[in-house]
Scaffold this active site. Structure first.
Site, PDB file in Angstrom:
ATOM      1  N   VAL A  16       5.933  31.365  60.104  1.00 39.45           N
ATOM      2  CA  VAL A  16       4.580  30.843  59.852  1.00 39.45           C
ATOM      3  C   VAL A  16       3.585  31.384  60.884  1.00 39.45           C
ATOM      4  O   VAL A  16       2.457  31.758  60.535  1.00 39.45           O
ATOM      5  CB  VAL A  16       4.576  29.292  59.843  1.00 39.45           C
ATOM      6  N   LYS A 107       6.455  19.155  59.472  1.00 38.09           N
ATOM      7  CA  LYS A 107       6.654  17.913  58.687  1.00 38.09           C
ATOM      8  C   LYS A 107       7.481  16.893  59.445  1.00 38.09           C
ATOM      9  O   LYS A 107       7.275  15.681  59.314  1.00 38.09           O
ATOM     10  CB  LYS A 107       7.312  18.234  57.340  1.00 38.09           C
ATOM     11  N   GLU A 131      -2.029  20.261  56.701  1.00 34.94           N
ATOM     12  CA  GLU A 131      -1.852  20.552  55.270  1.00 34.94           C
ATOM     13  C   GLU A 131      -0.532  21.267  54.973  1.00 34.94           C
ATOM     14  O   GLU A 131       0.132  20.995  53.974  1.00 34.94           O
ATOM     15  CB  GLU A 131      -3.024  21.422  54.774  1.00 34.94           C
ATOM     16  N   VAL A 134       3.386  19.703  53.970  1.00 34.68           N
ATOM     17  CA  VAL A 134       3.942  19.338  52.653  1.00 34.68           C
ATOM     18  C   VAL A 134       3.527  20.389  51.638  1.00 34.68           C
ATOM     19  O   VAL A 134       2.338  20.678  51.495  1.00 34.68           O
ATOM     20  CB  VAL A 134       3.410  17.965  52.164  1.00 34.68           C
ATOM     21  N   ILE A 138       0.515  24.761  48.866  1.00 36.73           N
ATOM     22  CA  ILE A 138      -0.131  23.888  47.866  1.00 36.73           C
ATOM     23  C   ILE A 138      -1.036  22.887  48.592  1.00 36.73           C
ATOM     24  O   ILE A 138      -0.548  22.137  49.436  1.00 36.73           O
ATOM     25  CB  ILE A 138       0.927  23.104  47.053  1.00 36.73           C
ATOM     26  N   LYS A 207       8.741  14.980  53.863  1.00 39.73           N
ATOM     27  CA  LYS A 207       7.536  15.296  53.081  1.00 39.73           C
ATOM     28  C   LYS A 207       7.101  14.087  52.251  1.00 39.73           C
ATOM     29  O   LYS A 207       5.903  13.804  52.124  1.00 39.73           O
ATOM     30  CB  LYS A 207       7.803  16.506  52.191  1.00 39.73           C
ATOM     31  N   GLY A 304       7.318  30.142  52.915  1.00 36.41           N
ATOM     32  CA  GLY A 304       7.077  31.578  53.055  1.00 36.41           C
ATOM     33  C   GLY A 304       5.904  31.826  53.985  1.00 36.41           C
ATOM     34  O   GLY A 304       5.019  30.968  54.139  1.00 36.41           O
TER      35      GLY A 304
HETATM   36  N1  LIG Z   1       9.004  28.828  57.105  1.00 40.68           N
HETATM   37  C1  LIG Z   1       8.277  28.237  56.161  1.00 40.68           C
HETATM   38  O1  LIG Z   1       8.155  28.754  55.040  1.00 40.68           O
HETATM   39  C2  LIG Z   1       7.580  26.936  56.443  1.00 40.68           C
HETATM   40  C3  LIG Z   1       6.834  26.303  55.416  1.00 40.68           C
HETATM   41  C4  LIG Z   1       6.138  25.114  55.694  1.00 40.68           C
HETATM   42  C5  LIG Z   1       6.215  24.562  56.969  1.00 40.68           C
HETATM   43  N2  LIG Z   1       6.999  25.186  57.930  1.00 40.68           N
HETATM   44  C6  LIG Z   1       7.046  24.571  59.258  1.00 40.68           C
HETATM   45  O2  LIG Z   1       6.435  25.463  60.176  1.00 40.68           O
HETATM   46  C7  LIG Z   1       7.073  25.372  61.445  1.00 40.68           C
HETATM   47  C8  LIG Z   1       7.532  26.751  61.902  1.00 40.68           C
HETATM   48  O3  LIG Z   1       8.497  27.245  60.986  1.00 40.68           O
HETATM   49  P1  LIG Z   1       8.979  28.788  61.034  1.00 40.68           P
HETATM   50  O4  LIG Z   1       9.791  28.983  59.796  1.00 40.68           O
HETATM   51  O5  LIG Z   1       7.823  29.668  61.279  1.00 40.68           O
HETATM   52  O6  LIG Z   1       9.928  28.748  62.315  1.00 40.68           O
HETATM   53  P2  LIG Z   1      10.617  30.006  63.036  1.00 40.68           P
HETATM   54  O7  LIG Z   1      10.529  31.218  62.183  1.00 40.68           O
HETATM   55  O8  LIG Z   1      11.958  29.535  63.481  1.00 40.68           O
HETATM   56  O9  LIG Z   1       9.693  30.246  64.323  1.00 40.68           O
HETATM   57  C9  LIG Z   1       9.649  29.340  65.398  1.00 40.68           C
HETATM   58  C10 LIG Z   1       8.839  29.979  66.535  1.00 40.68           C
HETATM   59  O10 LIG Z   1       8.642  29.003  67.534  1.00 40.68           O
HETATM   60  C11 LIG Z   1       9.115  29.494  68.786  1.00 40.68           C
HETATM   61  N3  LIG Z   1       9.749  28.372  69.475  1.00 40.68           N
HETATM   62  C12 LIG Z   1      10.624  27.478  68.975  1.00 40.68           C
HETATM   63  N4  LIG Z   1      10.972  26.572  69.907  1.00 40.68           N
HETATM   64  C13 LIG Z   1      10.292  26.901  71.023  1.00 40.68           C
HETATM   65  C14 LIG Z   1      10.215  26.346  72.327  1.00 40.68           C
HETATM   66  N5  LIG Z   1      10.926  25.264  72.680  1.00 40.68           N
HETATM   67  N6  LIG Z   1       9.402  26.938  73.228  1.00 40.68           N
HETATM   68  C15 LIG Z   1       8.670  28.019  72.887  1.00 40.68           C
HETATM   69  N7  LIG Z   1       8.692  28.599  71.681  1.00 40.68           N
HETATM   70  C16 LIG Z   1       9.494  28.038  70.748  1.00 40.68           C
HETATM   71  C17 LIG Z   1      10.110  30.586  68.469  1.00 40.68           C
HETATM   72  O11 LIG Z   1      10.147  31.506  69.568  1.00 40.68           O
HETATM   73  P3  LIG Z   1      11.103  32.821  69.554  1.00 40.68           P
HETATM   74  O12 LIG Z   1      10.513  33.680  68.477  1.00 40.68           O
HETATM   75  O13 LIG Z   1      10.972  33.426  70.888  1.00 40.68           O
HETATM   76  O14 LIG Z   1      12.472  32.311  69.208  1.00 40.68           O
HETATM   77  C18 LIG Z   1       9.523  31.169  67.194  1.00 40.68           C
HETATM   78  O15 LIG Z   1       8.553  32.149  67.501  1.00 40.68           O
HETATM   79  C19 LIG Z   1       8.188  24.331  61.260  1.00 40.68           C
HETATM   80  O16 LIG Z   1       7.716  23.069  61.649  1.00 40.68           O
HETATM   81  C20 LIG Z   1       8.452  24.344  59.775  1.00 40.68           C
HETATM   82  O17 LIG Z   1       8.979  23.131  59.297  1.00 40.68           O
HETATM   83  C21 LIG Z   1       7.661  26.340  57.693  1.00 40.68           C
END
Ligand SMILES: NC(=O)c1ccc[n+]([C@@H]2O[C@H](COP(=O)([O-])OP(=O)(O)OC[C@H]3O[C@@H](n4cnc5c(N)ncnc54)[C@H](OP(=O)(O)O)[C@@H]3O)[C@@H](O)[C@H]2O)c1
Length: 435
Positions: A16, A107, A131, A134, A138, A207, A304
């Site tokens: 994200v 979430k 936003e 959830v 959308i 959610k 995504g």
């Molecule tokens: N992926 C989706 O499609 C999606 C959709 C809706 C909502 N979300 C929400 O968006 C959020 C992020 O999701 P994501 O999929 O983007 O996660 P991700 O790909 O796992 O990325 C997490 C990022 O946060 C950093 N990070 C994690 N813990 C940390 C800490 N303790 N200190 C410093 N940096 C830290 C990581 O650093 P490193 O890169 O150095 O490991 C990484 O850059 C979550 O809350 C998720 O539920 C995701």
């Protein structure tokens, strides 16, 4: 104070975070042209600065020290896209106390602490928006809390988890087993290596808790929402569902019944003619029923990089607009309203599909029907699969039962399995009540 440039500190640069960075680079001009406010990502917190990243950003932006953002007076807005409950919750709270506006996609944090963090934002006169938490791209929270806010909602039902919807779609459309569909989802990046949070419904209860606060003004903690995942769904269940005119979906559902609110996350049979039955693969949708608008459904990509970034950057756009008009204080969310006229009452009643394995012999059907009747449970539809088999063999008896609580159904089934001619209760799946 009007300000022409907003400096953003981003916590996380994964899926994200990378998407948000790319979208601000490509579409930031749209915000600037509309509001006169430039959004600039000034610092990015990650765990490991040396890691090679899919999205290129200048090396000097990266830091491993959260204080470079949280204690940095130049930073106006914090975008939290790191995930997990801690330290994300503490970082968001600290940013708010430091009078920084916050946008989060998290979430887990909002489901657990959304009301408290909203109150904190109100006290500190800053904006908190979430936003993306959830339905990914959308805009469901915004729709429920602005354009549709004058409605009294009687129902909000969502397919809010793309992983489980992909798995169930593959089982339905490509005749795959649960295990094969899960492997396929993992190979395509739709499921994590450890899929528990998705397939056991934990992601969906978070959610649903946020949807309930937004639509009904009632706080139901995620752990209080009755929850069942999809791991027990078989190809056989999907086959029977198809035969009866249903598709099996993992539904996150909340319904108002007089002065009570019922809710659950569970696999459910959705009538093929209902719009939620048409939501397939990684897509999400939220269906709501308001007393004025009637039926509304929002459909799109629930996850995504770019769909989720669309929601994060949309929230940033609102903050830029508030800066441009000097109305940041008026844009502060009101504390999550407490609807004291509505009380949470657990799972409520549902129709159920039950697959019983029993001996094919005279008297069995009558005895089972009488036992259901003794518990006040009516039979809507019945199917026996015994054609061509000799009497005395075990066969599936498929029932669709009228509305009953799950506890009452379990009591009836406990008595039914004591009959020597019953081998087992193979599956119980709710049949969605979608008025
Ligand atoms: N992926 C989706 O499609 C999606 C959709 C809706 C909502 N979300 C929400 O968006 C959020 C992020 O999701 P994501 O999929 O983007 O996660 P991700 O790909 O796992 O990325 C997490 C990022 O946060 C950093 N990070 C994690 N813990 C940390 C800490 N303790 N200190 C410093 N940096 C830290 C990581 O650093 P490193 O890169 O150095 O490991 C990484 O850059 C979550 O809350 C998720 O539920 C995701």
């Amino acid at each position: 104070m009007n300000k022409q440039k907003i400096k953003i500190g981003m916590l996380g640069f994964g899926t994200v975070g990378g998407g948000t960075y790319r979208m601000l680079a490509s579409n930031g001009k749209i915000i600037e042209d509309s509001t006169g406010v430039e959004l600039e990502i000034s610092r990015i917190l990650v765990r490991d600065k040396s890691r090679k990243r899919d999205v290129d950003a200048p090396a000097e932006l990266f830091t491993e020290d959260p204080d470079d953002i949280l204690k940095n007076p130049d930073i106006d807005v914090v975008v939290e896209v790191m995930g997990g409950l801690q330290p994300a919750t503490d970082y968001i709270a600290e940013a708010i106390r430091s009078k920084k506006h916050v946008v989060t996609a998290n979430k887990a944090v909002i489901a657990k602490d959304g009301p408290g963090l909203t109150d904190l934002a109100v006290q500190n006169k800053v904006i908190l928006r979430y936003e993306a938490s959830v339905g990914g791209g959308i805009p469901i929270l915004n729709a429920l809390s602005t354009s549709l806010q004058a409605n009294e909602f009687t129902e909000v039902t969502g397919i809010v988890n793309g992983t489980t919807n992909y798995i169930l779609s593959q089982m339905t459309d490509n005749d795959m087993s649960y295990e094969d569909a899960l492997k396929d989802a993992q190979a395509r990046g739709f499921a994590e290596a450890d899929p528990t949070a998705d397939v056991e419904g934990y992601d969906a209860v978070n959610k649903l808790s946020i949807l309930i606060s937004t639509a009904f003004g009632v706080r139901v903690a995620p752990e209080d929402i009755p929850r069942e995942g999809i791991t027990n769904i078989t190809k056989e269940d999907i086959g029977f569902a198809t035969q009866f005119g249903y598709k099996i979906k993992l539904l996150a559902q909340a319904r108002r019944y007089r002065s009570t609110l019922e809710c659950h996350v569970q696999p459910a049979m959705v009538p093929m003619g209902h719009p939620l039955a048409t939501v397939n693969n990684e897509f999400n949708a939220v269906f709501a029923k308001g007393n004025a608008v009637d039926d509304v459904m929002l459909y799109g990509k629930g996850a995504g990089a770019m769909p989720t970034a669309s929601a994060v950057v949309g929230d940033l756009f609102e903050i830029a607009r508030a800066y441009a008009t000097g109305t940041t204080e008026q844009s502060i969310p009101t504390a999550v309203n407490d609807n004291t006229s509505l009380t949470f009452d657990g799972e409520g009643q549902n129709m159920y599909y039950v697959n019983l394995i029993a001996e094919d012999m005279p008297g069995v059907l009558g005895t089972i029907a009488t036992t259901f009747g003794n518990y006040g449970i009516g039979i809507d539809t019945f199917l026996q699969r015994s054609r061509g088999r000799k009497t005395g063999r075990h066969v599936p008896l498929i029932y669709i039962l009228h509305e009953v609580t799950r506890d009452r159904l379990n009591e009836a089934l406990e008595e039914i399995v004591k009959f020597t001619f019953v081998k087992e209760v193979k599956s119980i799946i709710s049949v969605a009540c979608l008025d």
